[in-house]
Design an enzyme around this catalytic site. Structure first.
Site, PDB file in Angstrom:
ATOM      1  N   GLU A 170       0.813  -1.229   0.000  1.00  0.00           N
ATOM      2  CA  GLU A 170       0.000   0.000   0.000  1.00  0.00           C
ATOM      3  C   GLU A 170       0.838   1.266   0.000  1.00  0.00           C
ATOM      4  O   GLU A 170       0.796   2.068   0.933  1.00  0.00           O
ATOM      5  CB  GLU A 170      -0.966  -0.011   1.194  1.00  0.00           C
ATOM      6  CG  GLU A 170      -1.980  -1.125   1.108  1.00  0.00           C
ATOM      7  CD  GLU A 170      -3.060  -1.043   2.175  1.00  0.00           C
ATOM      8  OE1 GLU A 170      -2.973  -0.186   3.052  1.00  0.00           O
ATOM      9  OE2 GLU A 170      -4.002  -1.856   2.110  1.00  0.00           O
ATOM     10  N   GLU A 387      -5.063  -8.684   0.660  1.00  0.00           N
ATOM     11  CA  GLU A 387      -5.739  -8.325   1.924  1.00  0.00           C
ATOM     12  C   GLU A 387      -7.209  -8.065   1.670  1.00  0.00           C
ATOM     13  O   GLU A 387      -7.569  -7.461   0.662  1.00  0.00           O
ATOM     14  CB  GLU A 387      -5.157  -7.051   2.550  1.00  0.00           C
ATOM     15  CG  GLU A 387      -3.838  -7.228   3.250  1.00  0.00           C
ATOM     16  CD  GLU A 387      -3.353  -5.945   3.940  1.00  0.00           C
ATOM     17  OE1 GLU A 387      -4.175  -5.152   4.427  1.00  0.00           O
ATOM     18  OE2 GLU A 387      -2.126  -5.762   3.954  1.00  0.00           O
TER      19      GLU A 387
HETATM   20  C1  BG6 Z   1      -4.016  -2.216   5.479  1.00  0.00           C
HETATM   21  C2  BG6 Z   1      -2.642  -2.564   5.955  1.00  0.00           C
HETATM   22  O1  BG6 Z   1      -4.010  -0.884   5.144  1.00  0.00           O
HETATM   23  O2  BG6 Z   1      -5.056  -2.279   6.367  1.00  0.00           O
HETATM   24  C3  BG6 Z   1      -2.597  -3.419   7.206  1.00  0.00           C
HETATM   25  O3  BG6 Z   1      -1.886  -3.149   4.944  1.00  0.00           O
HETATM   26  C4  BG6 Z   1      -3.635  -2.893   8.177  1.00  0.00           C
HETATM   27  O4  BG6 Z   1      -1.300  -3.432   7.724  1.00  0.00           O
HETATM   28  C5  BG6 Z   1      -4.996  -3.071   7.536  1.00  0.00           C
HETATM   29  O5  BG6 Z   1      -3.605  -3.470   9.443  1.00  0.00           O
HETATM   30  C6  BG6 Z   1      -6.132  -2.665   8.430  1.00  0.00           C
HETATM   31  O6  BG6 Z   1      -5.955  -1.358   8.865  1.00  0.00           O
HETATM   32  P1  BG6 Z   1      -6.254  -0.949  10.354  1.00  0.00           P
HETATM   33  O7  BG6 Z   1      -5.998   0.505  10.410  1.00  0.00           O
HETATM   34  O8  BG6 Z   1      -7.668  -1.291  10.601  1.00  0.00           O
HETATM   35  O9  BG6 Z   1      -5.307  -1.750  11.165  1.00  0.00           O
END
Ligand code: BG6
Length: 488
Positions: A170, A387
């Site tokens: 990202e 993800e």
């Molecule tokens: C993504 C990242 O942006 O979102 C992760 O790659 C991150 O590392 C995930 O944990 C969720 O975001 P958050 O802010 O809810 O932890």
């Protein structure tokens, strides 16, 4: 597109789950690891939720065997993790820390022994602090050189064992939060600096991919991009144009560079107008355009998209033109305007059709299909979903259960759309849910949980870090066994 029957997920589909070093490993100063910008940033009072940090995290460093055993029980086909750069090179470059390399070798071997395909992310935000101190991090070209040195060590060490590699996680998120909104290190609020740093990350990405293609010709590499499809607020052509603009700024700004080796013209022109465009040398252009430096697949991290309306300036009616003379944005000094140049092109609005998570993130499974189709149509590369998941406050019952039906529902509805995208003809090679186990949410501590495996700790106490399988663990196990979501 309507399908009477959806296609099955491909035979060798990589069902997986993901994590990132800083969010799980702990052992922040152990066995020769150097500090990263996140080690330092999280200690500044008020920067993270309840002062949480990754010093211990879920102590995956010491629990990795137990964690891989759980992955095996879940029947994961793949596991995406990141390497902590400062565990390998404590000062970002120079002396190699053998103990750091050994940890990842052990982890990779453990995965392979359990028939789990490792997916290695080279950079998930934890830049070595020394590079920040000495070269201003991603604002210095020396950091590109250091990154290539680090990549080469990993390509040489693990190129024969690891087939799938992710360069940057990202890039759009860490550059924006780090250099524009100051929510992440290095806490800068300057858009010109953000675009300059981002350009250097693009060069690092391109050169790392080229190096990989030379060193690991049998492997596959690509960036993981935080992609969100953009919707126009209405069918008013002005809103549709605004959505085009937002797509250029929010998605194409990165994806076009990765895949076509050039920045989208309209966004670049806007930045030039405000004198905040990155300096792109002739040599840089060659680096970015070199086909050997383009990815083999695109990693897609999907959480939500965005909805936009026409910009505040180009209003079609006389009344609205009148209004634009008093528009606070236009009345700002030029240098303040340059901090928000998108205002010339679009404005973000609420989408009344979508519900939100407890943290205000839109829940939009159909947007996932839109995203996958748009990216595939434009860039024509295999997609790897690296993800997707739901952050929620889970409750551990007295008999040690976590009934996370909301997570199952979230994942199920998103996977339906993945299957539809596959049926539409999108080439998708795998799906990594975020995340395998609970972990540290960068700014939201340990209360925002994503995992299939509950980890017994909270924001204040590490407790015993016991791993407990949630209901979603058993559900996902069935998905993997059935190679899809059609099971009873
Ligand atoms: C993504 C990242 O942006 O979102 C992760 O790659 C991150 O590392 C995930 O944990 C969720 O975001 P958050 O802010 O809810 O932890």
């Amino acid at each position: 597109m309507y399908h009477e029957e959806l296609k099955k997920f491909p035979e060798n589909f990589l069902w997986g789950a993901a994590s990132a070093a800083y969010q799980i490993e702990g052992a922040a100063t152990l066995d020769g690891k150097g500090p990263s910008i996140w080690d330092e940033f999280s200690k500044i009072p008020g920067k993270t939720f309840a002062g949480t940090n990754g010093d211990v995290a879920i102590d995956h460093y010491h629990h990795y065997k137990e964690d891989v055993a759980l992955m095996k029980e879940l029947e994961l086909k793949t596991y995406r993790f990141s390497v902590s750069w400062s565990r390998i090179l404590p000062n970002g470059s120079g002396e190699v820390n053998a103990a750091g390399l050994k940890f990842y070798e052990n982890l990779i071997d453990e995965l392979l022994e359990n028939k789990i395909e490792p997916v290695l992310t080279l950079y998930h935000w934890d830049l070595p602090q020394t590079l920040q101190d000495n070269y201003n991090g991603w604002e210095g070209r020396e950091t590109i050189t250091a990154f290539l040195e680090y990549c080469e060590i990993l390509f040489d060490s693990f190129g024969k064992k690891v087939k799938y590699w992710v360069t940057f996680n990202e890039q759009n998120v860490f550059t924006s939060l780090g250099y524009r909104w100051a929510g992440h290190p290095p806490m800068v609020t300057n858009l010109k600096r953000m675009y300059a740093a981002n350009h250097l990350v693009n060069l690092a990405n391109a050169r790392a991919i080229k190096l990989f293609h030379q060193k690991v010709p049998q492997g596959f590499i690509g960036p993981s991009f935080g992609y969100g499809p953009i919707y126009p607020a209405t069918s008013n052509p002005e809103d549709v144009l605004a959505a085009e603009n937002a797509d250029s700024f929010n998605n194409r700004w990165w994806m076009d560079v990765y895949c076509h080796g050039r920045y989208p013209k309209f966004a670049l022109n806007t930045l030039k107008k405000f004198q905040i465009a990155p300096t792109i040398t002739a040599e840089d252009e060659l680096v970015l355009q070199d086909k050997d430096s383009h990815p083999d697949f695109l990693g897609i991290n999907y959480y939500h998209g965005g909805t936009v309306a026409q910009n505040r300036i180009e209003k079609p009616t006389a009344n609205q033109r009148e209004f634009s003379k008093t528009d606070p944005y236009l009345m700002q000094e030029k240098d303040l305007q340059s901090q928000n140049p998108e205002t010339l092109m679009f404005q973000n609005v609420e989408n009344p059709y979508l519900k939100k998570t407890d943290w205000g993130w839109e829940i939009d499974p159909v947007g996932f299909r839109v995203a996958l189709r748009r990216v595939y149509a434009e860039y024509n590369l295999p997609l790897f979903i690296t993800e997707n998941g739901l952050g929620a406050k889970d409750e551990l019952t007295e008999d040690k259960k976590v009934h996370d039906s909301y997570r199952i529902n979230y994942l199920q509805t998103h996977l339906v759309e993945v299957q539809k995208a596959i049926s539409d003809g999108v080439d998708i090679i795998g799906y990594c849910a975020w995340s395998f186990s609970d972990l540290l949410s960068w700014l939201n501590g340990y209360q925002k949980r994503y995992g299939f495996v509950y980890v017994d700790r909270n924001d204040q106490e590490e407790k015993n870090l016991e791993r407990i399988k949630k209901d979603s663990f058993y559900w996902y196990q069935q998905v993997i066994q059935a190679n899809g979501i059609d099971f009873k």
